[in-house]
Motif scaffolding. Structure first.
Motif, PDB file in Angstrom:
ATOM      1  N   VAL A 101       0.101  21.123  -3.124  1.00  0.00           N
ATOM      2  CA  VAL A 101      -1.092  21.673  -2.597  1.00  0.00           C
ATOM      3  C   VAL A 101      -0.756  21.244  -1.501  1.00  0.00           C
ATOM      4  CG1 VAL A 101      -3.381  22.881  -1.688  1.00  0.00           C
ATOM      5  CG2 VAL A 101      -2.214  23.210  -4.207  1.00  0.00           C
ATOM      6  N   ASN A 102      -1.671  19.814  -1.119  1.00  0.00           N
ATOM      7  CA  ASN A 102      -1.403  19.171  -0.097  1.00  0.00           C
ATOM      8  C   ASN A 102      -0.313  18.153   0.240  1.00  0.00           C
ATOM      9  OD1 ASN A 102      -4.481  19.907   0.834  1.00  0.00           O
ATOM     10  ND2 ASN A 102      -5.033  18.525  -1.115  1.00  0.00           N
ATOM     11  N   TYR A 103       0.600  18.111  -0.597  1.00  0.00           N
ATOM     12  CA  TYR A 103       2.048  17.487  -0.771  1.00  0.00           C
ATOM     13  C   TYR A 103       3.246  17.998  -1.243  1.00  0.00           C
ATOM     14  CZ  TYR A 103      -1.724  13.717  -0.243  1.00  0.00           C
ATOM     15  OH  TYR A 103      -2.865  13.114   0.919  1.00  0.00           O
ATOM     16  N   TYR A 158       1.111  -1.151  -0.037  1.00  0.00           N
ATOM     17  CA  TYR A 158      -0.232   0.056   0.066  1.00  0.00           C
ATOM     18  C   TYR A 158       0.916   0.818   0.255  1.00  0.00           C
ATOM     19  CZ  TYR A 158      -3.708   3.386   1.778  1.00  0.00           C
ATOM     20  OH  TYR A 158      -3.812   4.903   1.505  1.00  0.00           O
ATOM     21  N   ALA A 159       0.432   2.292  -0.445  1.00  0.00           N
ATOM     22  CA  ALA A 159       1.632   3.058  -0.895  1.00  0.00           C
ATOM     23  C   ALA A 159       0.046   4.374  -0.947  1.00  0.00           C
ATOM     24  CB  ALA A 159       2.500   3.275  -2.023  1.00  0.00           C
ATOM     25  N   ALA A 160       0.328   5.520   0.234  1.00  0.00           N
ATOM     26  CA  ALA A 160      -0.147   6.610   0.697  1.00  0.00           C
ATOM     27  C   ALA A 160       0.017   8.081  -0.627  1.00  0.00           C
ATOM     28  CB  ALA A 160      -0.024   7.284   1.849  1.00  0.00           C
ATOM     29  N   LYS A 161       0.648   7.946  -0.937  1.00  0.00           N
ATOM     30  CA  LYS A 161       1.043   9.237  -2.078  1.00  0.00           C
ATOM     31  C   LYS A 161       0.676   8.058  -3.317  1.00  0.00           C
ATOM     32  CE  LYS A 161       5.257  10.589  -0.543  1.00  0.00           C
ATOM     33  NZ  LYS A 161       6.867  11.132  -0.588  1.00  0.00           N
ATOM     34  N   ARG A 162       0.347   7.341  -4.224  1.00  0.00           N
ATOM     35  CA  ARG A 162       0.169   6.161  -5.476  1.00  0.00           C
ATOM     36  C   ARG A 162      -1.450   6.768  -5.005  1.00  0.00           C
ATOM     37  NH1 ARG A 162       0.586   0.405  -5.344  1.00  0.00           N
ATOM     38  NH2 ARG A 162       2.661   1.190  -5.387  1.00  0.00           N
ATOM     39  N   VAL A 163      -2.063   6.725  -3.356  1.00  0.00           N
ATOM     40  CA  VAL A 163      -3.660   6.959  -3.596  1.00  0.00           C
ATOM     41  C   VAL A 163      -3.852   8.300  -3.864  1.00  0.00           C
ATOM     42  CG1 VAL A 163      -5.382   6.521  -1.326  1.00  0.00           C
ATOM     43  CG2 VAL A 163      -3.912   5.158  -2.063  1.00  0.00           C
ATOM     44  N   ALA A 164      -2.706   8.927  -3.038  1.00  0.00           N
ATOM     45  CA  ALA A 164      -3.216  10.019  -3.409  1.00  0.00           C
ATOM     46  C   ALA A 164      -3.022  10.525  -4.266  1.00  0.00           C
ATOM     47  CB  ALA A 164      -2.551  11.356  -2.890  1.00  0.00           C
ATOM     48  N   VAL A 165      -2.947  10.410  -5.550  1.00  0.00           N
ATOM     49  CA  VAL A 165      -2.688  10.291  -6.937  1.00  0.00           C
ATOM     50  C   VAL A 165      -3.530  10.722  -7.709  1.00  0.00           C
ATOM     51  CG1 VAL A 165      -1.497   9.837  -9.475  1.00  0.00           C
ATOM     52  CG2 VAL A 165      -0.128  10.975  -6.870  1.00  0.00           C
ATOM     53  N   ALA A 166      -4.351   9.168  -7.310  1.00  0.00           N
ATOM     54  CA  ALA A 166      -5.416   8.690  -7.208  1.00  0.00           C
ATOM     55  C   ALA A 166      -6.217   9.579  -7.535  1.00  0.00           C
ATOM     56  CB  ALA A 166      -5.373   7.109  -7.582  1.00  0.00           C
ATOM     57  N   LEU A 167      -6.354   9.771  -6.017  1.00  0.00           N
ATOM     58  CA  LEU A 167      -7.692  10.842  -5.372  1.00  0.00           C
ATOM     59  C   LEU A 167      -7.825  11.805  -5.853  1.00  0.00           C
ATOM     60  CD1 LEU A 167      -8.404   9.384  -1.683  1.00  0.00           C
ATOM     61  CD2 LEU A 167      -8.942   8.949  -3.762  1.00  0.00           C
ATOM     62  N   THR A 168      -7.147  12.035  -6.151  1.00  0.00           N
ATOM     63  CA  THR A 168      -5.941  14.259  -6.779  1.00  0.00           C
ATOM     64  C   THR A 168      -6.699  14.261  -8.754  1.00  0.00           C
ATOM     65  OG1 THR A 168      -4.379  14.885  -5.300  1.00  0.00           O
ATOM     66  CG2 THR A 168      -5.097  16.283  -7.105  1.00  0.00           C
ATOM     67  N   LEU A 169      -6.197  12.847  -9.603  1.00  0.00           N
ATOM     68  CA  LEU A 169      -6.880  12.703 -10.315  1.00  0.00           C
ATOM     69  C   LEU A 169      -8.399  12.631 -10.923  1.00  0.00           C
ATOM     70  CD1 LEU A 169      -5.264  12.544 -13.766  1.00  0.00           C
ATOM     71  CD2 LEU A 169      -5.107  10.268 -13.254  1.00  0.00           C
ATOM     72  N   SER A 170      -8.843  11.459  -9.801  1.00  0.00           N
ATOM     73  CA  SER A 170     -10.314  11.427  -9.835  1.00  0.00           C
ATOM     74  C   SER A 170     -11.072  13.147 -10.022  1.00  0.00           C
ATOM     75  CB  SER A 170     -10.670  10.511  -9.317  1.00  0.00           C
ATOM     76  OG  SER A 170     -10.843  11.320  -7.634  1.00  0.00           O
ATOM     77  N   GLN A 171     -10.417  14.026  -9.173  1.00  0.00           N
ATOM     78  CA  GLN A 171     -11.304  15.119  -9.177  1.00  0.00           C
ATOM     79  C   GLN A 171     -11.051  16.190 -10.360  1.00  0.00           C
ATOM     80  OE1 GLN A 171      -9.088  16.924  -6.248  1.00  0.00           O
ATOM     81  NE2 GLN A 171      -9.605  15.591  -4.855  1.00  0.00           N
ATOM     82  N   PHE A 172     -10.826  15.600 -11.458  1.00  0.00           N
ATOM     83  CA  PHE A 172      -9.934  16.301 -12.620  1.00  0.00           C
ATOM     84  C   PHE A 172     -11.574  15.733 -13.378  1.00  0.00           C
ATOM     85  CE2 PHE A 172      -6.045  17.027 -11.273  1.00  0.00           C
ATOM     86  CZ  PHE A 172      -6.205  18.740 -11.702  1.00  0.00           C
ATOM     87  N   LYS A 173     -12.517  16.766 -14.678  1.00  0.00           N
ATOM     88  CA  LYS A 173     -13.594  16.196 -14.954  1.00  0.00           C
ATOM     89  C   LYS A 173     -13.468  15.506 -16.350  1.00  0.00           C
ATOM     90  CE  LYS A 173     -16.893  17.993 -12.523  1.00  0.00           C
ATOM     91  NZ  LYS A 173     -16.471  17.554 -10.815  1.00  0.00           N
ATOM     92  N   SER A 174     -12.181  16.214 -16.758  1.00  0.00           N
ATOM     93  CA  SER A 174     -11.447  15.252 -18.292  1.00  0.00           C
ATOM     94  C   SER A 174     -10.157  14.717 -18.154  1.00  0.00           C
ATOM     95  CB  SER A 174     -11.728  16.805 -19.264  1.00  0.00           C
ATOM     96  OG  SER A 174     -11.012  17.739 -18.865  1.00  0.00           O
ATOM     97  N   TYR A 175      -9.113  14.540 -19.238  1.00  0.00           N
ATOM     98  CA  TYR A 175      -8.039  14.402 -18.665  1.00  0.00           C
ATOM     99  C   TYR A 175      -7.062  15.621 -18.413  1.00  0.00           C
ATOM    100  CZ  TYR A 175      -9.291  10.135 -22.067  1.00  0.00           C
ATOM    101  OH  TYR A 175      -9.525   9.323 -22.039  1.00  0.00           O
ATOM    102  N   THR A 176      -5.936  15.055 -17.937  1.00  0.00           N
ATOM    103  CA  THR A 176      -5.269  15.804 -17.617  1.00  0.00           C
ATOM    104  C   THR A 176      -3.748  15.055 -17.480  1.00  0.00           C
ATOM    105  OG1 THR A 176      -4.566  17.783 -15.845  1.00  0.00           O
ATOM    106  CG2 THR A 176      -5.293  15.909 -15.198  1.00  0.00           C
ATOM    107  N   ALA A 226      -0.044  14.946 -16.895  1.00  0.00           N
ATOM    108  CA  ALA A 226       0.495  14.686 -15.633  1.00  0.00           C
ATOM    109  C   ALA A 226       1.262  16.074 -14.612  1.00  0.00           C
ATOM    110  CB  ALA A 226       2.245  13.900 -15.785  1.00  0.00           C
ATOM    111  N   ASP A 227       1.618  16.854 -15.676  1.00  0.00           N
ATOM    112  CA  ASP A 227       2.315  18.483 -14.670  1.00  0.00           C
ATOM    113  C   ASP A 227       1.499  19.095 -13.662  1.00  0.00           C
ATOM    114  OD1 ASP A 227       5.454  18.005 -15.512  1.00  0.00           O
ATOM    115  OD2 ASP A 227       5.043  18.874 -17.288  1.00  0.00           O
ATOM    116  N   VAL A 228      -0.259  19.119 -14.667  1.00  0.00           N
ATOM    117  CA  VAL A 228      -0.529  19.408 -14.121  1.00  0.00           C
ATOM    118  C   VAL A 228      -1.490  19.406 -12.605  1.00  0.00           C
ATOM    119  CG1 VAL A 228      -3.209  20.120 -14.630  1.00  0.00           C
ATOM    120  CG2 VAL A 228      -1.565  20.919 -16.286  1.00  0.00           C
ATOM    121  N   LEU A 229      -1.574  17.836 -13.086  1.00  0.00           N
ATOM    122  CA  LEU A 229      -1.285  17.258 -11.793  1.00  0.00           C
ATOM    123  C   LEU A 229      -0.610  17.193 -10.264  1.00  0.00           C
ATOM    124  CD1 LEU A 229      -3.588  14.658 -10.607  1.00  0.00           C
ATOM    125  CD2 LEU A 229      -1.498  12.689 -11.798  1.00  0.00           C
TER     126      LEU A 229
END
Length: 91
Positions: free
Chosen positions: A48-50, A19-37, A39-42
């Motif tokens: 902001v939080n990490y 389990y990797a907390a940062k991997r989950v953080a990346v996934a959850l942050t990516l899920s907040q975007f409505k469309s494709y984004t 990696a730099d924007v992500l």
């Protein structure tokens, strides 16, 4: 816990990943975007939080999410890869 986190944990356990907390953080942050984004924007959004998360961690996590079937990648005309979470998982 949301369904996306559950899917990440289940895939990790089934395939011998830790389990990797940062991997989950990346996934959850990516899920907040409505469309494709890209990696730099992500990465900028994650900082902001990490504040100590690296671009390498973001790219490695994105590759892992693609392998797990939890994310999709699309190549823009300017040859930049963009990503999004598979929407059936978030709903």
């Amino acid at each position: 816990m949301c369904r996306l986190t559950d899917k990440i944990i289940a895939y990790s356990q089934q395939n011998g990943y830790r389990y990797a907390a940062k991997r989950v953080a990346v996934a959850l942050t990516l899920s907040q975007f409505k469309s494709y984004t890209d990696a730099d924007v992500l990465w900028l959004s994650l900082r902001v939080n990490y504040p100590r998360i690296s671009k390498a961690t973001v790219y490695i996590s994105l590759r892992w999410l693609l392998t797990a079937g939890l994310a999709q990648r699309k190549l823009r005309q300017d040859r930049v890869c963009t990503y999004r979470i598979v929407r059936t998982i978030v709903n």
